[in-house]
Write a protein that holds these residues in place. Structure first.
Motif, PDB file in Angstrom:
ATOM      1  N   TYR A  89      41.516  37.324  41.066  1.00  0.00           N
ATOM      2  CA  TYR A  89      41.132  38.136  42.222  1.00  0.00           C
ATOM      3  C   TYR A  89      41.136  37.316  43.476  1.00  0.00           C
ATOM      4  O   TYR A  89      40.596  36.217  43.468  1.00  0.00           O
ATOM      5  CB  TYR A  89      39.752  38.780  41.973  1.00  0.00           C
ATOM      6  N   ILE A  98      38.091  41.317  33.027  1.00  0.00           N
ATOM      7  CA  ILE A  98      38.800  42.385  33.739  1.00  0.00           C
ATOM      8  C   ILE A  98      37.878  42.932  34.813  1.00  0.00           C
ATOM      9  O   ILE A  98      36.731  43.293  34.513  1.00  0.00           O
ATOM     10  CB  ILE A  98      39.187  43.531  32.775  1.00  0.00           C
ATOM     11  N   GLY A  99      38.364  42.989  36.034  1.00  0.00           N
ATOM     12  CA  GLY A  99      37.536  43.503  37.122  1.00  0.00           C
ATOM     13  C   GLY A  99      36.412  42.531  37.440  1.00  0.00           C
ATOM     14  O   GLY A  99      36.402  41.384  36.967  1.00  0.00           O
ATOM     15  N   ASP A 103      33.624  43.500  32.454  1.00  0.00           N
ATOM     16  CA  ASP A 103      34.494  43.981  31.372  1.00  0.00           C
ATOM     17  C   ASP A 103      35.319  42.822  30.808  1.00  0.00           C
ATOM     18  O   ASP A 103      35.765  41.949  31.548  1.00  0.00           O
ATOM     19  CB  ASP A 103      35.426  45.089  31.889  1.00  0.00           C
ATOM     20  N   VAL A 177      50.434  47.608  43.364  1.00  0.00           N
ATOM     21  CA  VAL A 177      49.970  46.463  42.582  1.00  0.00           C
ATOM     22  C   VAL A 177      50.828  46.380  41.329  1.00  0.00           C
ATOM     23  O   VAL A 177      51.223  47.403  40.757  1.00  0.00           O
ATOM     24  CB  VAL A 177      48.484  46.637  42.200  1.00  0.00           C
ATOM     25  N   PHE A 199      42.455  46.127  26.206  1.00  0.00           N
ATOM     26  CA  PHE A 199      42.071  46.620  27.538  1.00  0.00           C
ATOM     27  C   PHE A 199      41.270  47.890  27.284  1.00  0.00           C
ATOM     28  O   PHE A 199      41.767  48.837  26.684  1.00  0.00           O
ATOM     29  CB  PHE A 199      43.326  46.923  28.351  1.00  0.00           C
ATOM     30  N   THR A 203      40.698  55.184  33.309  1.00  0.00           N
ATOM     31  CA  THR A 203      41.778  55.888  33.992  1.00  0.00           C
ATOM     32  C   THR A 203      42.215  54.992  35.143  1.00  0.00           C
ATOM     33  O   THR A 203      41.451  54.141  35.611  1.00  0.00           O
ATOM     34  CB  THR A 203      41.303  57.254  34.564  1.00  0.00           C
ATOM     35  N   PRO A 205      43.127  54.339  39.013  1.00  0.00           N
ATOM     36  CA  PRO A 205      42.702  54.999  40.255  1.00  0.00           C
ATOM     37  C   PRO A 205      43.865  55.514  41.132  1.00  0.00           C
ATOM     38  O   PRO A 205      43.655  56.399  41.957  1.00  0.00           O
ATOM     39  CB  PRO A 205      41.963  53.876  41.011  1.00  0.00           C
ATOM     40  N   GLN A 206      45.058  54.944  40.966  1.00  0.00           N
ATOM     41  CA  GLN A 206      46.170  55.224  41.896  1.00  0.00           C
ATOM     42  C   GLN A 206      46.767  56.626  41.715  1.00  0.00           C
ATOM     43  O   GLN A 206      46.181  57.484  41.082  1.00  0.00           O
ATOM     44  CB  GLN A 206      47.270  54.167  41.685  1.00  0.00           C
ATOM     45  N   PHE A 276      51.547  49.945  39.646  1.00  0.00           N
ATOM     46  CA  PHE A 276      50.561  50.928  40.093  1.00  0.00           C
ATOM     47  C   PHE A 276      50.940  51.386  41.487  1.00  0.00           C
ATOM     48  O   PHE A 276      50.924  50.584  42.440  1.00  0.00           O
ATOM     49  CB  PHE A 276      49.161  50.310  40.120  1.00  0.00           C
ATOM     50  N   ALA A 312      35.976  52.067  43.415  1.00  0.00           N
ATOM     51  CA  ALA A 312      36.461  51.803  42.052  1.00  0.00           C
ATOM     52  C   ALA A 312      36.133  50.375  41.628  1.00  0.00           C
ATOM     53  O   ALA A 312      35.742  50.129  40.485  1.00  0.00           O
ATOM     54  CB  ALA A 312      37.961  52.054  41.959  1.00  0.00           C
ATOM     55  N   THR A 315      32.836  49.764  39.972  1.00  0.00           N
ATOM     56  CA  THR A 315      32.532  50.428  38.699  1.00  0.00           C
ATOM     57  C   THR A 315      32.922  49.548  37.516  1.00  0.00           C
ATOM     58  O   THR A 315      33.632  48.559  37.669  1.00  0.00           O
ATOM     59  CB  THR A 315      33.313  51.760  38.573  1.00  0.00           C
ATOM     60  N   ARG A 316      32.434  49.962  36.329  1.00  0.00           N
ATOM     61  CA  ARG A 316      32.922  49.361  35.085  1.00  0.00           C
ATOM     62  C   ARG A 316      34.153  50.149  34.668  1.00  0.00           C
ATOM     63  O   ARG A 316      34.316  51.319  35.020  1.00  0.00           O
ATOM     64  CB  ARG A 316      31.846  49.469  33.986  1.00  0.00           C
ATOM     65  N   LEU A 317      34.985  49.487  33.857  1.00  0.00           N
ATOM     66  CA  LEU A 317      36.254  50.064  33.437  1.00  0.00           C
ATOM     67  C   LEU A 317      36.133  51.506  32.915  1.00  0.00           C
ATOM     68  O   LEU A 317      36.879  52.390  33.312  1.00  0.00           O
ATOM     69  CB  LEU A 317      36.824  49.161  32.340  1.00  0.00           C
ATOM     70  N   ARG A 321      35.067  57.352  37.511  1.00  0.00           N
ATOM     71  CA  ARG A 321      35.049  56.977  38.934  1.00  0.00           C
ATOM     72  C   ARG A 321      35.123  58.166  39.885  1.00  0.00           C
ATOM     73  O   ARG A 321      34.688  58.101  41.015  1.00  0.00           O
ATOM     74  CB  ARG A 321      36.216  56.028  39.243  1.00  0.00           C
TER      75      ARG A 321
HETATM   76  C1  GA4 Z   1      42.765  49.922  36.375  1.00  0.00           C
HETATM   77  C2  GA4 Z   1      44.232  49.991  36.839  1.00  0.00           C
HETATM   78  C3  GA4 Z   1      44.784  48.634  37.296  1.00  0.00           C
HETATM   79  O1  GA4 Z   1      45.007  47.780  36.162  1.00  0.00           O
HETATM   80  C4  GA4 Z   1      43.795  47.926  38.260  1.00  0.00           C
HETATM   81  C5  GA4 Z   1      42.517  47.696  37.464  1.00  0.00           C
HETATM   82  C6  GA4 Z   1      41.396  46.922  38.156  1.00  0.00           C
HETATM   83  C7  GA4 Z   1      41.407  45.446  37.751  1.00  0.00           C
HETATM   84  O2  GA4 Z   1      41.853  45.092  36.685  1.00  0.00           O
HETATM   85  O3  GA4 Z   1      40.909  44.668  38.564  1.00  0.00           O
HETATM   86  C8  GA4 Z   1      40.068  47.635  37.783  1.00  0.00           C
HETATM   87  C9  GA4 Z   1      40.508  48.951  37.059  1.00  0.00           C
HETATM   88  C10 GA4 Z   1      41.977  49.097  37.401  1.00  0.00           C
HETATM   89  C11 GA4 Z   1      39.679  50.175  37.488  1.00  0.00           C
HETATM   90  C12 GA4 Z   1      38.198  49.902  37.844  1.00  0.00           C
HETATM   91  C13 GA4 Z   1      37.931  48.473  38.345  1.00  0.00           C
HETATM   92  C14 GA4 Z   1      39.195  47.936  38.988  1.00  0.00           C
HETATM   93  C15 GA4 Z   1      39.098  46.859  36.898  1.00  0.00           C
HETATM   94  C16 GA4 Z   1      37.820  47.592  37.138  1.00  0.00           C
HETATM   95  C17 GA4 Z   1      36.744  47.482  36.366  1.00  0.00           C
HETATM   96  C18 GA4 Z   1      44.426  46.684  38.868  1.00  0.00           C
HETATM   97  C19 GA4 Z   1      43.286  48.911  39.262  1.00  0.00           C
HETATM   98  O4  GA4 Z   1      43.751  49.122  40.354  1.00  0.00           O
HETATM   99  O5  GA4 Z   1      42.188  49.562  38.761  1.00  0.00           O
END
Ligand code: GA4
Length: 328
Positions: A89, A98-99, A103, A177, A199, A203, A205-206, A276, A312, A315-317, A321
């Motif tokens: 990041y 992740i995020g 997560d 992205v 993973f 869902t 977000p895009q 994305f 977004a 939030t958690r994965l 959202r």
């Molecule tokens: C999900 C879709 C893409 O992979 C992403 C992800 C992002 C990340 O990996 O940093 C997010 C996830 C995604 C949605 C919610 C947030 C942000 C991790 C997370 C917990 C790059 C995106 O744009 O949103």
């Protein structure tokens, strides 16, 4: 009572039931992008599943193969070399995390920014010229596929302006992205009937996401009610398209963003590329007037893509959202 201790390597990663042959979903809609029926097939698939497979897309197998072999080469490097391409990041190499909110998944990845039709020069990762050029060729091709899908979608929705959706993701300032995921096999759990989460369920977000993977399965989608998870048979020659949250709003819920996740394979590596397609940060996300029936009101509060993206990332994965943007 038998208590199974998790092997320490997968300690903080949730476990999932290992998919078996009966979980394999034969109903994934297939859209032939070169056919006249593509527009209707896309709308139908988006309404039923928020997910479909695209064939006859015109992208050369060599473009996909080159990107894949360069990605395999990148991930085969020593951990210390890969860590130098981090942190993930805002953009770069990441592993397991992740995020920003805790997560974890059994994967390593590259998160990369795309400017116009290629990787952003502002981000020096990946540094290998061969990998960059392979990814640039791939990105240029996949964003054209995304634009063609969105043009056909607009046609299928009966929108006279063919570019109404595609221009949001291919115009100046669009927020694109690119993600390269590597899911190493996780043999530690072999034979136990469970697998690690590659993973976790979420869902996107895009507007749409366009995925291509090698021949290793692992992707699962939730069917409509969210109660059943099915495995998507891998197809290295095809692209898979997900409806994202923003497209759900643009169609006032007519299309639903698809919940999906990846289960780690115990024997084989999975490598996937996901593009994305998001609009510019200032783009207002609200139902397109052309998709609203007379008197139909938006189900959502007004927001811009930048506002949604910011929310977004808090939030958690697995969170819903869109819930905070729903009108009650
Ligand atoms: C999900 C879709 C893409 O992979 C992403 C992800 C992002 C990340 O990996 O940093 C997010 C996830 C995604 C949605 C919610 C947030 C942000 C991790 C997370 C917990 C790059 C995106 O744009 O949103």
């Amino acid at each position: 009572m038998v208590v199974l201790a998790k092997p320490p390597v997968v300690d903080q990663i949730p476990l999932l039931r290992s998919p078996g042959p009966r979980d394999s979903f034969s109903g994934v809609p297939v859209v032939d992008l070169s056919s006249h029926g593509a527009a209707r097939a896309i709308v139908d698939a988006c309404e039923r599943f928020g997910f479909f497979k695209v064939v006859n897309h015109g992208v050369a197998a060599a473009t996909m193969d080159r990107a894949e072999s360069e990605a395999v080469r990148f991930f085969a490097q020593a951990q210390a070399d890969k860590d130098r391409a981090g942190p993930a990041y805002p953009f770069g190499y990441g592993s397991k995390r992740i995020g920003l909110n805790g997560d974890m998944g059994w994967l390593e990845y590259l998160l990369l920014a795309v400017d116009a039709a290629s990787l952003s020069d502002a981000c020096p990762v990946p540094s290998s010229a061969a990998f960059r050029s392979a990814l640039n060729e791939y990105v240029a091709a996949v964003r054209k596929v995304a634009a063609r899908v969105l043009e056909a979608m607009a046609e299928g929705l009966g929108i006279a302006d063919a570019d109404a959706l595609s221009s949001m993701v291919s115009g100046a300032g669009s927020d694109q992205v690119f993600r390269v995921n590597h899911y190493p096999p996780c043999p530690a759990l072999q034979g136990l009937g469970c697998s690690t989460t590659g993973f976790g369920e979420h869902t996107d977000p895009q507007i749409i996401s366009v995925l291509r993977s090698n021949g290793t399965s692992g992707l699962q989608i939730a069917l409509r009610d969210g109660a059943q998870w099915v495995s998507v048979p891998s197809d290295r020659d095809a692209f898979f398209v997900n409806v994202g949250d923003s497209l759900q709003v643009l169609t006032n819920g007519r299309f639903r963003s698809v919940k999906h996740r990846v289960v780690t394979n115990s024997l084989k590596s999975r490598v996937s590329f996901i593009y994305f397609a998001g609009p510019p940060l200032g783009q207002r996300i609200a139902p397109l007037p052309q998709v609203l029936a007379e008197g139909e009101e938006s189900l959502y509060k007004e927001f811009t893509w930048g506002e949604y993206k910011k929310a977004a990332y808090k939030t958690r994965l697995g969170d819903n959202r869109l819930a905070q943007f729903e009108k009650r």
